[in-house]
Design a protein around this motif. Structure first.
Motif, PDB file in Angstrom:
ATOM      1  N   MET A 413       5.494   5.741  -9.519  1.00 15.30           N
ATOM      2  CA  MET A 413       3.865   5.445  -9.469  1.00 15.30           C
ATOM      3  C   MET A 413       3.027   6.327 -10.636  1.00 15.30           C
ATOM      4  SD  MET A 413       2.411   6.862  -6.027  1.00 15.30           S
ATOM      5  CE  MET A 413       0.581   6.388  -5.471  1.00 15.30           C
ATOM      6  N   GLN A 415      -1.532   6.532 -11.632  1.00 19.60           N
ATOM      7  CA  GLN A 415      -2.856   5.671 -11.988  1.00 19.60           C
ATOM      8  C   GLN A 415      -2.975   5.604 -13.185  1.00 19.60           C
ATOM      9  OE1 GLN A 415      -5.824   8.893 -10.571  1.00 19.60           O
ATOM     10  NE2 GLN A 415      -7.610   8.146 -10.457  1.00 19.60           N
ATOM     11  N   PHE A 423      -3.539   2.282  -8.791  1.00 16.92           N
ATOM     12  CA  PHE A 423      -2.745   3.370  -8.688  1.00 16.92           C
ATOM     13  C   PHE A 423      -2.250   1.750  -8.916  1.00 16.92           C
ATOM     14  CE2 PHE A 423      -4.759   6.036  -6.474  1.00 16.92           C
ATOM     15  CZ  PHE A 423      -4.921   7.429  -7.191  1.00 16.92           C
ATOM     16  N   ILE A 425       2.975   1.075  -8.668  1.00 12.72           N
ATOM     17  CA  ILE A 425       3.961   1.781  -7.866  1.00 12.72           C
ATOM     18  C   ILE A 425       4.768   0.813  -8.843  1.00 12.72           C
ATOM     19  CG2 ILE A 425       5.288   1.875  -6.840  1.00 12.72           C
ATOM     20  CD1 ILE A 425       3.244   3.198  -4.157  1.00 12.72           C
ATOM     21  N   ILE A 438       1.546  -0.874   2.399  1.00 12.41           N
ATOM     22  CA  ILE A 438       0.537  -0.548   2.052  1.00 12.41           C
ATOM     23  C   ILE A 438      -1.072   0.591   2.311  1.00 12.41           C
ATOM     24  CG2 ILE A 438      -1.126  -1.756   0.327  1.00 12.41           C
ATOM     25  CD1 ILE A 438       0.356  -4.341  -0.064  1.00 12.41           C
ATOM     26  N   ILE A 442      -2.342   4.002   1.099  1.00  9.30           N
ATOM     27  CA  ILE A 442      -3.393   4.371   0.807  1.00  9.30           C
ATOM     28  C   ILE A 442      -3.934   5.448   1.743  1.00  9.30           C
ATOM     29  CG2 ILE A 442      -6.031   3.518   1.212  1.00  9.30           C
ATOM     30  CD1 ILE A 442      -4.871   0.874   0.133  1.00  9.30           C
ATOM     31  N   LEU A 445      -2.328   8.346   0.619  1.00 11.83           N
ATOM     32  CA  LEU A 445      -3.374   9.276  -0.662  1.00 11.83           C
ATOM     33  C   LEU A 445      -5.032   9.853  -0.387  1.00 11.83           C
ATOM     34  CD1 LEU A 445      -2.779   6.368  -2.963  1.00 11.83           C
ATOM     35  CD2 LEU A 445      -2.301   7.942  -3.189  1.00 11.83           C
ATOM     36  N   ARG A 457      -7.452   1.027  -5.041  1.00 10.51           N
ATOM     37  CA  ARG A 457      -6.639  -0.043  -5.273  1.00 10.51           C
ATOM     38  C   ARG A 457      -5.127   0.703  -5.206  1.00 10.51           C
ATOM     39  NH1 ARG A 457     -11.153  -1.841  -3.260  1.00 10.51           N
ATOM     40  NH2 ARG A 457     -12.349  -2.193  -4.886  1.00 10.51           N
ATOM     41  N   LEU A 458      -4.343  -0.463  -4.879  1.00 14.86           N
ATOM     42  CA  LEU A 458      -2.953  -0.075  -5.274  1.00 14.86           C
ATOM     43  C   LEU A 458      -2.076  -1.413  -5.495  1.00 14.86           C
ATOM     44  CD1 LEU A 458      -0.835   2.361  -4.728  1.00 14.86           C
ATOM     45  CD2 LEU A 458      -0.686   1.483  -2.241  1.00 14.86           C
ATOM     46  N   TYR A 459      -1.502  -1.416  -6.724  1.00 15.19           N
ATOM     47  CA  TYR A 459      -0.797  -2.598  -7.725  1.00 15.19           C
ATOM     48  C   TYR A 459       0.647  -2.337  -7.035  1.00 15.19           C
ATOM     49  CZ  TYR A 459      -5.802  -2.655  -9.097  1.00 15.19           C
ATOM     50  OH  TYR A 459      -7.281  -3.084  -8.674  1.00 15.19           O
TER      51      TYR A 459
END
Length: 475
Positions: A413, A415, A423, A425, A438, A442, A445, A457-459
Motif C-alpha cells: 500500500m 499514497q 491510496f 493497494i 473498501i 476507508i 484510514l 480515494r482507494l484504488y
C-alpha cells in the motif's frame, strides 16, 4: 502599479461581453436578458501591451435605495469611486436614452477620466447612434464591437490618452538578483515519502455554496467588514461567482461567492442554468468548500445533494449552519444536528460543522479555523512504511473475504496523491474486492490517521507476476 477601469452603462449594452473580451475568458455570464450582472466583478485585463484591472458592473437604473435595482446601483457607484477610469458604454445600434444622459451627468460630477465607447457599431444603422453620442459631452466616442473584437486598437489608444502614458506604462522597479537566487531545498533522506510541512501561510481558495437565500453573500460581507456583495431578502440575488481577496491571521484567502443551487428539476430558465454552471466551476477551482445550511430548515434534500456533489468532486468540505441567531432552543437543535450529520452524511464521516450567524458575525472565527484544519487534512501525506504496517494490522484483525473460494491477498500500500488523499493497494484480483471491505479500509484510514471529513480515494491494482512469461513459454 496597474490602474483600475470600471465598465459602466445602462442594462444590456454589452458590458459583460467587453469584460470577457478584455479578460480573455468567458468569466462573466452573458445573456440577452437585461440586468444579468448584479455584483461588481474584478478581473485582470490585457489589451495589446496594456495591463490593468477591469471591473464589470451592473446596469444603472433609476430606483429607490431599498429596492434591488437601487442596491445594484450602489454597487456600481462604489466601483466608479474605486476605479481610476470609467469606460462608459452606449448602444450605438439602439441609440441614446434618458438613462444614458443621467449616467453621463453622474460621471461628470465624479471628476474622473471617462472614455465614451459606442458598442455594437458593426450593426447596420448604428451610425445615427454613434453621432448622437457626441451630445453627451464626454468627447469623441470610440466605436467598437465587443462581441466580434472590432475597434480594440482604438479603445487602447483612447484609454492611454485618458489615463496618461506614465500611468498606463509604469516603470518596473529594479529587482535585486540576490533575492531571486533561491537555493533548492534538500530532500529528506530519512523518509523519501514524507511530505513537506504544511504551510499555514499559503494562499487558500474557499468557495461558499448552498441553497438560495441561505446567507452566503451576507457571510462573506461580514468577513470583509463591508457591503462588498449584493444582499437582500430576495432569493437568488447572486448570479455570477464573484471572488474577493481577504486575509485571516495574515493568511491570504480568496473567497468565492456563488449562486444558490436549487433542485435540478426546478432549474428551467437558461440564466439560472448558467449561474449553476458557474457555481460548479467555482467548486472545482476551490480547495475548500463551505456548504451553508439554513439552520431554521436544515438538511433539506438539496443540502444533502450539494454536500455529496462537493465530496464527489474531491474538495475539502465544511458545514456552516447559518442564521443561528434565529434559533430559540439552540442546545436541543445542536444535538439534533450532530445526530443527523452522522446519519445522513456517511460518505463524509467526521465532517466539521460550525454554527454561525452572518447577520451578527458570531462563529466566524471558528468557521475559518475549521476550514484551515480541514485543508491541512486534505493536504496530508502518510509514509509508505506506516501504511504497510497499518495494512498488515487491518488484515490480521479483519482478513479480506474469500471470493469464489479464493481468499484475496493485499500485499502493498502507498499514497499516490493528496488533495484529496488517494491510496493504491496492490492485491490479487482487484476487481473482486467487495464494497463492504473498501468501506472498512476507508473508515480505518479516517480513524487511525485522523482524516475526518475529507474524501478518501482507494484504488486497487493487480501486482506484476514475475513468472507470467515463463508460464506462457510452457504453453
Amino acid at each position: 502599479m496597474s490602474f483600475k477601469v470600471a465598465i459602466v452603462g445602462r442594462p444590456n449594452v454589452g458590458k459583460s461581453t467587453l469584460f470577457n473580451r478584455l479578460v480573455g475568458q468567458k468569466i462573466a455570464i452573458v445573456d440577452d436578458t437585461p440586468g444579468v450582472t448584479r455584483d461588481r466583478r474584478p478581473g485582470e485585463a490585457k489589451l495589446y501591451d496594456l495591463r490593468f484591472t477591469i471591473i464589470d458592473t451592473a446596469g444603472l437604473e433609476e430606483a429607490g435605495a431599498d429596492t434591488l435595482p437601487g442596491r445594484m446601483r450602489a454597487q456600481t457607484e462604489a466601483a466608479i469611486d474605486e476605479a481610476d477610469l470609467s469606460l462608459f458604454i452606449v448602444d450605438a445600434k439602439m441609440g441614446l436614452t434618458p438613462a444614458d444622459s443621467t449616467l453621463a451627468d453622474m460621471l461628470r460630477r465624479r471628476g474622473k477620466p471617462v472614455v465614451l465607447v459606442a458598442n455594437k457599431s458593426e450593426a447596420r444603422g448604428s451610425d445615427a447612434g454613434f453621432y448622437d453620442a457626441f451630445t453627451l459631452g464626454l468627447g469623441e466616442p470610440c466605436p467598437i464591437s465587443a462581441e466580434h473584437g472590432q475597434g480594440m486598437t482604438d479603445l487602447r489608444d483612447a484609454i492611454i490618452a485618458a489615463i496618461g502614458k506614465e500611468r498606463a506604462f509604469p516603470k518596473e522597479e529594479p529587482v535585486d538578483e540576490a533575492l531571486t537566487d533561491v537555493m533548492l531545498t534538500k530532500e529528506e533522506a530519512d523518509d523519501p515519502d514524507a511530505a513537506p510541512a504544511y504551510d499555514d501561510n499559503k494562499p487558500l481558495r474557499v468557495a461558499i455554496v448552498g441553497r438560495p437565500n441561505a446567507g452566503k453573500s451576507t457571510l462573506i460581507n461580514r468577513y470583509l467588514g463591508e457591503d462588498r456583495l449584493l444582499t437582500g431578502p430576495e432569493a437568488g440575488i447572486t448570479r455570477d461567482s464573484i471572488s474577493v481577496e481577504w486575509e485571516w491571521r495574515g493568511r491570504p484567502i480568496k473567497l468565492f461567492d456563488t449562486a444558490g443551487m436549487r433542485r435540478k428539476a426546478r432549474v428551467i430558465e437558461k440564466l439560472e442554468k448558467l449561474s449553476v454552471a458557474d457555481t460548479l466551476r467555482a467548486i472545482r477551482f476551490a480547495e475548500c468548500v463551505v456548504i451553508v445550511f439554513d439552520a431554521t430548515i436544515p438538511f433539506e434534500k438539496q443540502d444533502l445533494q450539494i454536500v455529496d456533489l462537493v465530496i464527489r468532486e474531491g474538495r475539502a468540505a465544511v458545514l456552516a449552519f447559518n442564521k443561528w441567531d434565529l434559533i430559540e432552543d439552540q442546545q436541543a437543535l445542536l444535538s439534533e444536528l450532530r445526530e443527523k450529520t452522522e446519519r445522513l452524511l456517511p460518505q463524509a464521516r467526521g465532517i466539521r460543522a460550525v454554527t454561525v450567524s452572518g447577520e451578527r458575525g458570531t462563529g466566524l472565527d471558528k468557521l475559518m479555523q475549521a476550514i484551515a484544519d480541514t485543508d491541512r487534512v486534505w493536504n496530508s501525506r502518510i509514509s509508505t512504511a506506516r501504511l504497510n504496517r497499518w495494512l498488515d494490522g487491518q488484515q490480521v484483525s479483519h482478513p479480506p473475504p474469500a471470493v469464489s473460494g479464493r481468499r484475496l491477498k493485499m500485499k502493498y500500500m502507498t499514497q499516490m496523491k493528496t488533495r484529496p488523499p488517494g491510496f493504491m493497494i496492490s492485491c490479487t484480483r482487484p476487481d473482486a474486492v467487495p464494497e463492504s471491505y473498501i468501506r472498512y479500509l476507508i473508515n480505518g484510514l479516517r480513524n487511525d490517521f485522523n482524516m475526518p471529513g475529507v474524501p478518501i480515494r482507494l484504488y486497487f491494482r493487480a501486482g506484476d507476476n514475475p513468472f507470467e512469461h515463463k508460464r506462457r513459454k510452457k504453453r
